[in-house]
Design a protein around this motif. Sequence first.
Motif, mmCIF file in Angstrom:
data_model
loop_
_atom_site.group_PDB
_atom_site.id
_atom_site.type_symbol
_atom_site.label_atom_id
_atom_site.label_comp_id
_atom_site.label_asym_id
_atom_site.label_seq_id
_atom_site.Cartn_x
_atom_site.Cartn_y
_atom_site.Cartn_z
ATOM 1 N N THR A 23 0.869 -1.174 0.000
ATOM 2 C CA THR A 23 0.000 0.000 0.000
ATOM 3 C C THR A 23 0.905 1.223 0.000
ATOM 4 O O THR A 23 1.940 1.237 0.669
ATOM 5 C CB THR A 23 -0.936 0.013 1.225
ATOM 6 O OG1 THR A 23 -0.152 -0.098 2.424
ATOM 7 C CG2 THR A 23 -1.930 -1.145 1.153
ATOM 8 N N VAL A 24 0.499 2.244 -0.764
ATOM 9 C CA VAL A 24 1.359 3.413 -0.951
ATOM 10 C C VAL A 24 0.551 4.699 -0.843
ATOM 11 O O VAL A 24 -0.482 4.852 -1.494
ATOM 12 C CB VAL A 24 2.051 3.373 -2.343
ATOM 13 C CG1 VAL A 24 2.953 4.583 -2.526
ATOM 14 C CG2 VAL A 24 2.831 2.080 -2.525
ATOM 15 N N LEU A 25 1.052 5.619 -0.033
ATOM 16 C CA LEU A 25 0.513 6.974 0.048
ATOM 17 C C LEU A 25 1.557 7.900 -0.531
ATOM 18 O O LEU A 25 2.724 7.875 -0.128
ATOM 19 C CB LEU A 25 0.231 7.361 1.501
ATOM 20 C CG LEU A 25 -0.147 8.822 1.750
ATOM 21 C CD1 LEU A 25 -1.471 9.165 1.069
ATOM 22 C CD2 LEU A 25 -0.223 9.113 3.238
ATOM 23 N N SER A 26 1.169 8.712 -1.490
ATOM 24 C CA SER A 26 2.074 9.663 -2.112
ATOM 25 C C SER A 26 1.606 11.070 -1.757
ATOM 26 O O SER A 26 0.458 11.431 -2.021
ATOM 27 C CB SER A 26 2.063 9.459 -3.633
ATOM 28 O OG SER A 26 2.985 10.300 -4.262
ATOM 29 N N LEU A 27 2.488 11.847 -1.111
ATOM 30 C CA LEU A 27 2.150 13.186 -0.645
ATOM 31 C C LEU A 27 3.045 14.220 -1.313
ATOM 32 O O LEU A 27 4.255 14.033 -1.324
ATOM 33 C CB LEU A 27 2.363 13.276 0.880
ATOM 34 C CG LEU A 27 1.530 12.350 1.745
ATOM 35 C CD1 LEU A 27 2.042 12.364 3.174
ATOM 36 C CD2 LEU A 27 0.074 12.763 1.706
ATOM 37 N N PRO A 28 2.537 15.299 -1.852
ATOM 38 C CA PRO A 28 1.140 15.715 -1.845
ATOM 39 C C PRO A 28 0.328 15.238 -3.054
ATOM 40 O O PRO A 28 -0.879 15.423 -3.075
ATOM 41 C CB PRO A 28 1.235 17.233 -1.848
ATOM 42 C CG PRO A 28 2.449 17.521 -2.664
ATOM 43 C CD PRO A 28 3.409 16.387 -2.340
ATOM 44 N N PHE A 29 0.960 14.659 -4.046
ATOM 45 C CA PHE A 29 0.237 14.206 -5.239
ATOM 46 C C PHE A 29 0.480 12.716 -5.458
ATOM 47 O O PHE A 29 1.502 12.194 -5.031
ATOM 48 C CB PHE A 29 0.693 14.989 -6.483
ATOM 49 C CG PHE A 29 0.459 16.460 -6.397
ATOM 50 C CD1 PHE A 29 -0.822 16.976 -6.454
ATOM 51 C CD2 PHE A 29 1.518 17.338 -6.258
ATOM 52 C CE1 PHE A 29 -1.048 18.337 -6.374
ATOM 53 C CE2 PHE A 29 1.304 18.707 -6.179
ATOM 54 C CZ PHE A 29 0.021 19.206 -6.232
ATOM 55 N N PRO A 30 -0.400 12.021 -6.178
ATOM 56 C CA PRO A 30 -0.278 10.569 -6.332
ATOM 57 C C PRO A 30 0.648 10.128 -7.464
ATOM 58 O O PRO A 30 0.357 9.183 -8.184
ATOM 59 C CB PRO A 30 -1.727 10.146 -6.612
ATOM 60 C CG PRO A 30 -2.293 11.289 -7.376
ATOM 61 C CD PRO A 30 -1.668 12.513 -6.745
ATOM 62 N N TYR A 31 1.781 10.806 -7.609
ATOM 63 C CA TYR A 31 2.701 10.476 -8.699
ATOM 64 C C TYR A 31 3.044 8.992 -8.727
ATOM 65 O O TYR A 31 2.937 8.320 -9.736
ATOM 66 C CB TYR A 31 4.014 11.258 -8.571
ATOM 67 C CG TYR A 31 3.900 12.744 -8.620
ATOM 68 C CD1 TYR A 31 3.420 13.387 -9.756
ATOM 69 C CD2 TYR A 31 4.287 13.522 -7.539
ATOM 70 C CE1 TYR A 31 3.341 14.773 -9.808
ATOM 71 C CE2 TYR A 31 4.206 14.909 -7.588
ATOM 72 C CZ TYR A 31 3.734 15.520 -8.722
ATOM 73 O OH TYR A 31 3.653 16.879 -8.775
ATOM 74 N N ILE A 32 3.538 8.507 -7.602
ATOM 75 C CA ILE A 32 4.036 7.137 -7.561
ATOM 76 C C ILE A 32 2.892 6.141 -7.721
ATOM 77 O O ILE A 32 3.072 5.071 -8.290
ATOM 78 C CB ILE A 32 4.860 6.882 -6.283
ATOM 79 C CG1 ILE A 32 5.806 5.695 -6.457
ATOM 80 C CG2 ILE A 32 3.996 6.676 -5.078
ATOM 81 C CD1 ILE A 32 7.043 6.021 -7.208
ATOM 82 N N ASN A 33 1.716 6.492 -7.226
ATOM 83 C CA ASN A 33 0.567 5.600 -7.395
ATOM 84 C C ASN A 33 0.269 5.416 -8.880
ATOM 85 O O ASN A 33 0.044 4.299 -9.350
ATOM 86 C CB ASN A 33 -0.666 6.149 -6.671
ATOM 87 C CG ASN A 33 -0.455 6.270 -5.192
ATOM 88 O OD1 ASN A 33 -0.129 7.341 -4.702
ATOM 89 N ND2 ASN A 33 -0.603 5.180 -4.465
ATOM 90 N N TYR A 34 0.261 6.516 -9.607
ATOM 91 C CA TYR A 34 -0.011 6.444 -11.045
ATOM 92 C C TYR A 34 1.113 5.702 -11.759
ATOM 93 O O TYR A 34 0.868 4.746 -12.492
ATOM 94 C CB TYR A 34 -0.169 7.852 -11.629
ATOM 95 C CG TYR A 34 -0.318 7.837 -13.128
ATOM 96 C CD1 TYR A 34 -1.534 7.521 -13.717
ATOM 97 C CD2 TYR A 34 0.767 8.113 -13.956
ATOM 98 C CE1 TYR A 34 -1.667 7.472 -15.097
ATOM 99 C CE2 TYR A 34 0.650 8.073 -15.331
ATOM 100 C CZ TYR A 34 -0.574 7.759 -15.894
ATOM 101 O OH TYR A 34 -0.704 7.703 -17.259
ATOM 102 N N TYR A 35 2.342 6.125 -11.517
ATOM 103 C CA TYR A 35 3.455 5.575 -12.274
ATOM 104 C C TYR A 35 3.644 4.084 -12.013
ATOM 105 O O TYR A 35 3.957 3.320 -12.917
ATOM 106 C CB TYR A 35 4.747 6.337 -11.964
ATOM 107 C CG TYR A 35 5.833 6.011 -12.937
ATOM 108 C CD1 TYR A 35 5.890 6.634 -14.168
ATOM 109 C CD2 TYR A 35 6.784 5.050 -12.647
ATOM 110 C CE1 TYR A 35 6.870 6.322 -15.095
ATOM 111 C CE2 TYR A 35 7.774 4.726 -13.560
ATOM 112 C CZ TYR A 35 7.805 5.369 -14.785
ATOM 113 O OH TYR A 35 8.774 5.041 -15.687
#
Length: 195
Positions: free
Chosen positions: A63-75
């Motif tokens: 599970t991944v939280l990317s702060l402040p934007f979801p860059y890593i979630n998308y990539y």
Amino acid sequence: LALSGLVFKCLVPASWHSYRAPPVYARRHILNHPAYGPMIIDSRLQNFFGGMCRTIGQDRDATVLSLPFPYINYYCSIPPWNNYIQTFFDLSGRDVIDSVMADINQTPPDWILYQRQLYYLAMHERTFNEGRRLPHRDLDDLIMKKIAAGDWRVVTRERYGLESEWFLIDTRPAACRSGTDRKSTRLNSSHLVIS
């Protein structure tokens, strides 16, 4: 005027705060992304996020939280943890940040990619909040305290863009970490020390 605009856009195709995309013709390659197919991407950006995806990818159900934007979630094609998609200074109020803080304090995701932007945080506090502390500073304090206490471990720390530091943080207890042991990073007063 149109020609000068075209030339400028070729030299600086995109910019925001201190980020400037390299010229259209430089440092790009075609990547065959496993989820999105072929994409033209800046080589440095691909190396930056690609390395993090490889690290996170060692844990199949991470599970991944990317702060402040979801860059890593998308990539990395990983759904945003607890549906937190955007927590930037001018778009997320106290209620959202308090919710993020409560959630990561009680049951954190396996990984947090944190873009630490103290310069821009201070600028937003001065410009848009009459110098008063934004809730995002409390979030920064929480993250840095968890790292300093050894509760969380910085796996990757990198400068990308001016005035911006990126931390890939493993939040799992040491006994639960599988095969991701790299150089450990701890906070020593206000500085990170790599050991």
